[in-house]
Every structure is written in C-alpha cells, then in structure tokens.
Design a protein around this motif. Structure first.
Motif, PDB file in Angstrom:
ATOM      1  N   PHE A 144      37.323  35.985  47.098  1.00  0.00           N
ATOM      2  CA  PHE A 144      36.019  36.427  46.597  1.00  0.00           C
ATOM      3  C   PHE A 144      36.159  37.505  45.522  1.00  0.00           C
ATOM      4  O   PHE A 144      35.419  37.507  44.539  1.00  0.00           O
ATOM      5  N   ASP A 145      37.116  38.422  45.689  1.00  0.00           N
ATOM      6  CA  ASP A 145      37.354  39.449  44.662  1.00  0.00           C
ATOM      7  C   ASP A 145      37.756  38.801  43.337  1.00  0.00           C
ATOM      8  O   ASP A 145      37.312  39.219  42.267  1.00  0.00           O
ATOM      9  N   ALA A 146      38.588  37.764  43.404  1.00  0.00           N
ATOM     10  CA  ALA A 146      38.997  37.048  42.193  1.00  0.00           C
ATOM     11  C   ALA A 146      37.794  36.355  41.555  1.00  0.00           C
ATOM     12  O   ALA A 146      37.622  36.403  40.327  1.00  0.00           O
ATOM     13  N   LEU A 147      36.945  35.735  42.368  1.00  0.00           N
ATOM     14  CA  LEU A 147      35.733  35.105  41.846  1.00  0.00           C
ATOM     15  C   LEU A 147      34.855  36.123  41.117  1.00  0.00           C
ATOM     16  O   LEU A 147      34.333  35.846  40.036  1.00  0.00           O
ATOM     17  N   ARG A 148      34.707  37.303  41.712  1.00  0.00           N
ATOM     18  CA  ARG A 148      33.890  38.355  41.107  1.00  0.00           C
ATOM     19  C   ARG A 148      34.477  38.783  39.762  1.00  0.00           C
ATOM     20  O   ARG A 148      33.753  38.915  38.774  1.00  0.00           O
ATOM     21  N   ARG A 149      35.792  38.970  39.688  1.00  0.00           N
ATOM     22  CA  ARG A 149      36.431  39.365  38.424  1.00  0.00           C
ATOM     23  C   ARG A 149      36.264  38.275  37.364  1.00  0.00           C
ATOM     24  O   ARG A 149      36.015  38.570  36.194  1.00  0.00           O
TER      25      ARG A 149
END
Length: 184
Positions: A144-149
């Motif tokens: 999810f952090d990668a998706l946000r970035r």
C-alpha cells in the motif's frame, strides 16, 4: 528453459549484501561517497528484482534517496532489499541501508530508498512479472505504501507538466526566494 512462475513471494525476493567500507570508497570529506552507496543499492535492487521475476531487470527510476547518517571508513554496511510491489512488468524494490561500527557494535540507519525495476526478456523487451503473494501485514503495508508513492508521483508529474512558470503569478512567487529575475 525454465517455465516462468505465475506467482512468487516477497520472501523469494529478499537479498542481503554486506561490505566493509574502505578508504577507496570515500569522498573529499572522508565519508563514504554517496555515489558508491547508490551503486551498491542499484546492485541489490537488480539482484532482488531478478531473483523475484526470474528475468534480467533494469532500473527505471529511484524514488527519493535521503542520506540520513554518514558512513565511516571501517564500518560494515549492510543493505537489505525485497520486492514491495509488482505491476505488469515492473517491481518496486525497497532497500534499507545500515552501517555498523564493528568495534563498538553501534548500528546506524543510513538510507532507505525504493527502486523501480523493469523485467526484460531475452530480446530486451519488457516482459510480465509473477503476481506477488503477500504473506503478512507488513508486506501488505509495504504494498500500500508503494501504491501511495506511485499515485503521488503521477500527481506530481501532472502538476509539473501543467504548471505555467511564465505567468506573472509564478514569477511574482519567485520574489520571495533568493533569486534575481532579470528577463528581457
């Protein structure tokens, strides 16, 4: 030729690299050169992405590199990498860099970064990567952090491409910075 996997785990992508820092790795101030550290990070990103995908991989981008603490000669630098996100042909590899003073045992977090790697086939064309199996909540959070970035980067690129830096408002905005505007 090996049959390509349809899915793979984060665990299968994990790579650790440790190297003792030598005087030949230093910059002019006697600390380990950031460029040398970036080279090591690129190597481990390649290893992690290639291990995960079973393909040759190339670096497409590097997302924000913050040098948090300097690394000294004689310290043992350890890089840990794993795939955090997969798209169709790309993977985001998370990398954490720590250094250890091997005499005192003091460990410092020096860097964290994210490399986007793209899988290539034998002819050099992009190729699909296996689906990512998320096995625990930390892996889900990292995905999810990668998706946000990725979404933040898309917004930033759109804003940059649509910003009119020649407008009077934009030029007036520059007056509060340490610049002199001397345009014809």
């Amino acid at each position: 030729m090996n049959k390509k996997k349809e899915s793979n785990t984060v665990e299968a992508s994990k790579v650790t690299l440790s190297e003792l820092m030598l005087a030949s790795h230093t910059n002019f101030s006697g600390k380990i050169h950031g460029g040398y550290l970036l080279q090591l990070m690129d190597q481990i990103a390649f290893a992690s992405a290639s291990r995960y995908s079973g393909c040759y991989c190339v670096t497409a981008s590097v997302d924000k590199v913050d040098f948090l603490n300097p690394i000294e000669i004689g310290e043992l630098v350890t890089l840990k990498a794993s795939v955090n996100y997969v798209g169709n042909t790309s993977m985001v590899v998370g990398i954490r860099v720590v250094s250890e003073n091997i005499q005192t045992g003091v460990v410092k977090h020096c860097n964290s970064s994210y490399f986007t790697m793209v899988a290539k086939d034998e002819s050099g064309k992009t190729t699909s990567v296996p689906h990512l199996i998320l096995s625990d909540l930390q892996e889900v959070r990292r995905f999810f952090d990668a998706l946000r970035r990725i979404e933040q980067n898309k917004k930033r690129i759109h804003q940059e491409s649509s910003f009119d830096y020649t407008s009077k408002a934009a030029l007036d905005l520059l007056k509060k910075y340490n610049v002199i505007i001397d345009l014809p």
